[in-house]
Design an enzyme around this catalytic site. Structure first.
Site, short mmCIF file in Angstrom:
data_model
loop_
_atom_site.label_atom_id
_atom_site.label_comp_id
_atom_site.label_asym_id
_atom_site.label_seq_id
_atom_site.Cartn_x
_atom_site.Cartn_y
_atom_site.Cartn_z
N HIS A 103 0.82 -1.23 0.00
CA HIS A 103 0.00 0.00 0.00
C HIS A 103 0.85 1.28 0.00
O HIS A 103 0.30 2.37 0.08
CB HIS A 103 -0.91 0.03 1.23
CG HIS A 103 -1.94 -1.06 1.26
ND1 HIS A 103 -2.86 -1.26 0.27
CD2 HIS A 103 -2.18 -2.04 2.19
CE1 HIS A 103 -3.63 -2.31 0.58
NE2 HIS A 103 -3.22 -2.80 1.73
ZN ZN Z 1 -4.01 -7.16 3.19
#
Ligand code: ZN
Length: 319
Positions: A103
């Site tokens: 992320h």
């Molecule tokens: Zn995850």
């Protein structure tokens, strides 16, 4: 494939956060490896301003975002996580690291991730002239990795994840841009998807991954899709992780992996063991009843997969 691990990965102190050091405690019997410092590789993906900002905030215990915390030793631990992933990319091993990475964007932390371990290792390989398949089976969309490689045809990014779920992006509409159009595959599984849909998603797009003909396969190995991992609403069993490992090995020879999510420590340990057994061609260590998805989930999946195939068909003869 063997685990690359060091106790330094316990040093990223996040307190009661779901991404905490207890995740790796069941692996305490894993032999410790010397880990190179990945700091020199951060610039392959991340900008200098961001790197300096992370270093400063970690030293002052200032959170990097709404959900991403850090402490004094976090910068060093995060650069070692990058280093372990670079090592894994050279030896075909599994970097058992934290913090996770998928992320993390070029200039932004998020989703418990500081530096994008797998993207940095993949970019290093691209700069060495290699074509890289990044396969991300974490239950969340690897938005940072997708963004980093969104405009290149040197990396095929393929993610299978729950949608809707965090981070709220990663739909079949997002197939890449410029040179990278067609090289970003987002398979959205509806909540409550089980082993049947995970394996269908895998087998449907495996021919595209083979058509891409990568020199090396980088795996964002996240195990939070397991039915006993409370952070998502997927119903994978331990058997699926073995099967994915087995199929990857039977279709590709050059593979490495880095840990992403997986927040139930006991399940995470068994999941990693099963995945590596699948990759190594050794017997499955843990077996569970396979999960089937219900009719409505199945129907929603079929609609989504049909739409995704139509969008990608112009770019891949395998579809
Ligand atoms: Zn995850």
């Amino acid at each position: 494939m063997k685990l690359i691990y060091n106790d330094i990965f316990l040093d990223h102190n996040t307190g009661n956060h779901p991404e905490n050091k207890l995740r790796l405690v069941p692996f305490s019997n894993v032999p410790v490896s010397g880990i190179i410092d990945g700091e020199d590789y951060l610039g392959l993906v991340h900008n200098g301003q961001y790197i300096a900002d992370v270093q400063q905030k970690c030293s002052q215990n200032i959170p990097l975002g709404m959900d991403t915390v850090c402490a004094e030793k976090s910068f060093k631990t995060a650069t070692k996580a990058v280093g372990a992933t670079i090592m894994a990319s050279g030896s075909g091993d599994f970097a058992l690291i934290r913090p996770p990475g998928h992320h993390a964007f070029r200039g932004k932390a998020g989703g418990f991730c500081i530096f994008n371990n797998i993207a940095i290792a993949a970019e290093k390989l691209v700069e060495e002239g290699k074509k890289v398949l990044v396969f991300d089976f974490d239950g969340h969309f690897g938005d940072g990795t997708s963004s980093i490689f969104y405009d290149t045809d040197k990396v095929l990014f393929w993610s299978i994840h729950q949608y809707p779920a965090y981070p709220g992006t990663g739909t079949s509409c997002d197939i890449g841009e410029e040179n990278g159009i067609g090289y970003n595959i987002n398979v959205e599984l509806p909540p409550k998807s089980g082993d049947d849909l995970l394996m269908s998603a895998f087998n449907t797009f495996l021919p595209v991954a083979k058509e891409f003909n990568p020199d090396i396969v980088a795996i964002s190995a996240g195990f939070d899709g397991h039915k006993n991992d409370m952070i998502l609403d997927l119903n994978y069993s331990l058997d699926s992780f073995f099967e994915i490992g087995r199929l990857l090995r039977s279709n590709f020879s050059n593979i490495f992996a880095a840990l992403e999510g997986g927040y139930n420590p006991d399940i995470l340990y068994k999941s990693v063991e099963n995945f590596i057994a699948g990759i190594n061609g050794t017997p499955k260590l843990h077996t569970e009843r396979l999960s089937d998805s219900n009719y409505l989930v199945h129907r929603q999946y079929e609609n989504r997969i049909t739409e995704l195939i139509l969008k990608l068909r112009p770019f891949w003869s395998a579809l």
